[in-house]
Design a protein around this motif. Structure first.
Motif, PDB file in Angstrom:
ATOM      1  N   TYR A  25       2.853 -12.229  -9.279  1.00  0.00           N
ATOM      2  CA  TYR A  25       4.715 -12.092  -8.600  1.00  0.00           C
ATOM      3  C   TYR A  25       4.117 -10.352  -9.616  1.00  0.00           C
ATOM      4  O   TYR A  25       4.550 -10.086 -10.465  1.00  0.00           O
ATOM      5  N   LYS A  26       4.704  -9.393  -8.091  1.00  0.00           N
ATOM      6  CA  LYS A  26       4.153  -7.731  -8.898  1.00  0.00           C
ATOM      7  C   LYS A  26       4.947  -7.272  -7.190  1.00  0.00           C
ATOM      8  O   LYS A  26       4.868  -7.614  -6.107  1.00  0.00           O
ATOM      9  N   GLU A  27       5.515  -6.314  -8.059  1.00  0.00           N
ATOM     10  CA  GLU A  27       7.086  -5.970  -6.909  1.00  0.00           C
ATOM     11  C   GLU A  27       5.695  -4.480  -5.980  1.00  0.00           C
ATOM     12  O   GLU A  27       4.806  -3.926  -6.369  1.00  0.00           O
ATOM     13  N   ARG A  28       5.704  -4.517  -4.920  1.00  0.00           N
ATOM     14  CA  ARG A  28       4.801  -3.511  -3.910  1.00  0.00           C
ATOM     15  C   ARG A  28       6.075  -2.585  -2.799  1.00  0.00           C
ATOM     16  O   ARG A  28       6.816  -3.540  -2.517  1.00  0.00           O
ATOM     17  N   PHE A  29       5.762  -1.842  -2.566  1.00  0.00           N
ATOM     18  CA  PHE A  29       6.248  -1.418  -1.418  1.00  0.00           C
ATOM     19  C   PHE A  29       5.959  -1.128  -0.225  1.00  0.00           C
ATOM     20  O   PHE A  29       4.536  -1.190   0.307  1.00  0.00           O
ATOM     21  N   PHE A  30       6.188  -1.313   1.183  1.00  0.00           N
ATOM     22  CA  PHE A  30       5.790  -2.084   2.707  1.00  0.00           C
ATOM     23  C   PHE A  30       6.392  -1.324   2.801  1.00  0.00           C
ATOM     24  O   PHE A  30       7.991  -0.899   3.193  1.00  0.00           O
TER      25      PHE A  30
END
Length: 658
Positions: A25-30
C-alpha cells in the motif's frame, strides 16, 4: 493529453506481489484526464510530480465501483474503490530501476480515498468518462481479491465473473448508451461550442444504500463453545447462527435459532456460503506433517482429508494407503488444480464446478490416485482454536479462578506454571517477579496485545493485576518450548523443518502487518502445540524489562546472537531487525537447536558481524533454504525481505516438495 479533470493523493494497492501486506500500500498522486488515469511518485518537499508509476487507458475499463473495506481495515483504507479493466499482455519497461506498468492488467486497480465524499466524486466522474465503453461488465466483485481468492464469493480464478449485479439505473452504466460502437466524442452542441473550458462538476447523485456486511450474516459453528462470561452465547458444532454485529474482529454478536443473543468467538464459525468448513473432511490450518500423523494414527486404507495447501488459496487431498504386497503403507498428497474455466480437478479428465463435487466423485473412483477416498478422517472435534480472551470483554482475570498444577520452568520474568481456569480450561500462568518489569506500562499494553489473534501466535487470555505478583495468563501449548523440542524430541524431516519456519513467518507477518515489533524472536520464545504447530510468544515484552544488563550489548542477557548490526551498534529496532532474528531462528531449527556462533563470545560477535561474519549453512538445509536465511542477514535493513515475502517464498518451496 487534454485538460486535467481531477487530481488527488490516494493510497494504491499493488498487484505485483503474490500476497498482500502493508508494504503493498503506497501513496500516489493520481491525475485523471480524458482517456487516461495516471499515478505518480510525488515530491512533497518540492511540491511536484516525480516519475510516472503507471496508467490506465480508460477505453479498456469495464467497471468502476465501490469495494467493501476489509475487516478491521485501518482508517486510511476505509473508503476503497476499484477500476477494473480488460486482461491482456502487460507491457513493462525499466527506468532507473523502477518498473513502469503501461497497461494495467493484473486485475482491479484498488484505490483508497480519504473520505466518502471524495470516493463518490471520483467514481461519479470516472463512470461518466467510461460510460460509452462497449464491454462494460454486467456483474462485479464487491470485495477484494486477496491471496488467491475473491473475499466475496471465494472463487479462486482472478478473471472469474463477478458475483454482484451492477445497478444500471443509479450508476449510469445503462444498456442503451453502452451500445455505441465509436469512441469518438459526440459533436458539440451550440452551448458547448460557446464554452471550450470544461463545465463545473455536476452534483453527485445520492449515494445508494450500502448493504450492511456485518448484519444478518448466516454462519455455521465449526466447534462447540461453552460461554465463559455472562455476555457470551453457547455454540453447538454444526448448528446455524445469525451474526447481528461485528463489534470487533475477534468477537461477534450473534443469535441462535431460539432467539438467544450473545457474543461468540469469530474464529469458531464460518459463513454458510464459504462451503468447505461445513464438511467433515476439511481440516483447516493443517499442514502436511500433521495430516500424515493423523492419517497414520487412524490407520485406515483410503482414509483421507482435505487441507489448506502450503500455497495460499489452494487445497490438497491427503490419502493414506496400507499398500499391499511389497508396497509399504504410505501417505500421498494430491494438489487440487483449477483449469481455465475455473473448474477443479485431481485428474485432468475429471473436472468439477466445486470441490465437494470433486470429493464426492473420488469417493467412488480412484481415477489415478493410490486409492479412492473411502474414510473421512477429521480433527474437528479435538482442535478448537484459542479465543481472544476468556469471554467477550474479559481481560482482567480473577486469580481465584486459576488453579496452578505444575511448574513449566523459570523464564525471564519469573516462574511459569501450567494450570486451569475455572477448573476446565488449560492455561499457562506467568508469575511476574517484582522488579523485573515496568508493570504499569505493560498493563496498558496488555489490552492491545489481547486483540492480537493468529494461528501462529500464543494467545494472551488476560492478566491478574489486582495482587502481587501480577500474572500473565496465556494459551497453554503441550509440547513446550521450541528450543527444547528441537533438541530433545525432534526427528529431523525436511518438510517438517520447513513447516516450522512457515509457522513462525506467518505469525511474524501478522505482527508486521500491524506494525508490531517482537524485538526478541528466537527458538526459546516459540512454543509447540500438541499437533506440532509452532507459535510465537512473548512478542513485545522485552520493552518492559527493567534489567539494565538486558539492554547492554556487553551483557550476557542481551540477545546478541539474534540481533543485526544496527541493533547492536545503534539500538535501532524495526521489522527488519525481526527479519534478521528470523533468519537466525531458521538456523536454530535446521541445526536442531544449536547455539548460534557457539565458539564466539558476545563481544567477538559484535565485532565480526560488522566485518561480514554470517552463520554457516546447516547440514540439514539445502541451498534454497540457506538462501532464505542469507537474505535475512543482508547488512542493510532495506535489503532484507519483509515477512510477507518470506511467507510466499517458503510456501512456494513447500509446494514444490509436495
Amino acid at each position: 493529453m487534454g485538460d486535467i479533470i481531477l487530481e488527488d493523493f490516494f493510497i494504491k494497492r499493488s498487484q505485483q506481489k503474490k500476497k498482500t501486506s502493508p508494504l503493498n500500500y503506497k501513496e500516489r498522486f493520481f491525475t485523471l484526464k480524458q482517456g487516461k488515469l495516471s499515478y505518480y511518485d510525488y515530491d512533497l518537499e518540492k511540491g511536484k510530480k516525480k516519475s510516472l508509476k503507471g496508467s490506465v487507458d480508460l477505453e479498456k475499463v469495464k467497471c468502476v465501483e465501490n469495494v467493501e473495506p476489509e475487516l478491521n481495515a485501518p482508517p486510511e483504507r476505509t473508503y476503497p474503490f476499484q477500476v477494473a479493466g480488460s486482461c491482456g499482455t502487460s507491457l513493462q519497461q525499466t527506468l532507473t530501476g523502477d518498473t513502469l506498468w503501461i497497461i494495467y492488467d493484473e486485475g482491479p486497480l484498488y484505490i483508497f480515498a480519504k473520505t466518502e465524499e471524495i470516493r463518490r466524486q471520483w467514481i461519479h466522474v470516472l463512470k461518466q468518462e467510461v460510460k460509452y465503453n462497449k464491454d462494460l461488465l454486467p456483474k462485479y466483485h464487491p470485495c477484494f481479491w486477496v491471496d488467491g481468492v475473491w473475499l466475496c464469493c471465494h472463487q479462486e480464478v482472478k478473471q472469474a465473473m463477478g458475483c454482484m449485479v451492477l445497478e444500471t439505473r443509479s450508476t449510469g452504466f445503462s444498456a442503451q448508451v453502452s451500445q455505441r460502437k465509436s469512441r469518438k466524442p459526440l459533436p458539440p452542441t451550440p452551448d458547448q461550442e460557446k464554452n471550450s473550458r470544461p463545465l463545473p462538476l455536476q452534483p453527485l447523485p445520492p449515494e445508494p444504500p450500502q448493504p450492511a456486511t456485518s448484519l444478518e450474516m448466516k454462519v455455521i459453528a465449526e466447534y462447540d463453545y461453552v460461554p465463559q462470561s455472562e455476555q457470551d452465547l453457547e455454540l453447538k458444532r454444526g448448528e446455524e447462527y445469525t451474526v447481528l454485529a461485528k463489534d470487533s474482529a475477534n468477537w461477534w454478536k450473534a443469535k441462535d435459532r431460539y432467539g438467544n443473543e450473545g457474543y461468540i468467538p469469530s474464529n469458531f464459525v464460518s459463513e454458510v456460503q464459504n462451503g468447505l468448513e461445513q464438511f467433515e473432511w476439511y481440516c483447516k490450518n493443517m499442514n502436511r506433517s500433521q495430516a500424515e500423523n493423523l492419517l497414520r494414527k487412524e490407520n485406515k486404507d483410503g482414509g483421507f482429508l482435505v487441507r489448506d495447501s502450503s500455497k495460499a488459496g489452494k487445497y490438497t487431498v491427503s490419502v493414506f494407503s496400507k499398500g499391499g504386497g511389497d508396497a509399504a503403507p504410505a501417505c500421498r498428497h494430491y494438489n487440487i488444480c483449477t483449469n481455465q474455466q475455473g473448474q477443479f480437478y485431481l485428474a485432468e479428465r475429471h473436472n468439477f464446478d466445486t470441490i465437494p463435487d470433486l470429493i464426492k466423485y473420488h469417493q467412488h473412483n480412484a481415477a489415478g490416485m493410490v486409492s479412492r477416498l473411502k474414510y473421512v478422517v477429521s480433527n474437528k472435534t479435538q482442535n478448537a482454536p484459542s479465543t481472544a480472551g476468556l469471554g467477550y470483554g474479559v481481560w482482567e482475570i480473577d486469580p481465584r479462578h486459576l488453579t496452578c498444577i505444575k511448574d513449566l520452568g523459570c523464564g525471564q520474568f519469573g516462574v511459569v506454571k501450567y494450570g486451569k481456569w475455572q477448573g476446565r480450561h488449560d492455561v499457562a500462568i506467568k508469575m511476574i517477579k517484582e522488579g523485573s518489569m515496568s508493570e504499569d506500562d505493560f498493563i496498558e499494553e496488555a489490552k492491545v496485545m489481547m486483540k492480537l489473534q493468529h494461528t501462529n501466535l500464543v494467545q494472551l487470555y488476560g492478566v491478574c493485576t489486582k495482587q502481587r505478583p501480577i500474572y500473565i495468563v496465556t494459551e497453554f501449548l503441550s509440547n513446550g518450548c521450541l528450543l527444547t523440542y528441537l533438541r530433545e524430541v525432534m526427528t529431523p524431516h525436511p518438510i517438517q523443518l520447513l513447516e516450522m519456519c512457515k509457522d513462525v513467518s506467518e505469525g511474524m507477518a501478522y505482527l508486521e502487518s500491524l506494525q508490531y515489533l517482537h524485538r526478541d524472536l528466537a527458538a526459546r520464545n516459540c512454543l509447540v502445540d500438541g499437533n506440532g504447530t509452532v507459535k510465537v510468544t512473548d512478542f513485545g515484552l522485552s520493552r518492559y524489562v527493567l534489567d539494565d544488563e538486558y539492554t547492554s550489548s556487553e551483557g550476557s542477557k542481551f540477545p546478541v546472537r539474534w540481533s543485526p548490526p544496527e541493533v547492536l551498534l545503534y539500538c535501532k529496532f524495526s521489522s527488519k531487525s525481526d527479519v534478521w532474528a528470523f533468519g537466525v531462528l531458521m538456523w536454530e531449527i535446521y541445526t536442531l537447536g544449536k547455539m548460534p556462533y557457539e565458539r564466539l563470545n558476545n563481544t567477538e560477535i559484535v565485532q565480526k558481524l560488522s566485518s561480514g561474519l554470517r552463520l554457516y549453512r546447516p547440514q540439514l538445509a539445502n541451498e534454497r533454504v540457506y538462501s532464505i536465511m542469507a537474505a535475512c542477514w543482508n547488512e542493510k535493513p532495506e535489503d532484507r525481505p519483509p515477512f510477507q515475502e518470506l511467507v510466499s517464498i517458503i510456501q512456494d518451496l513447500l509446494y514444490d516438495l509436495q
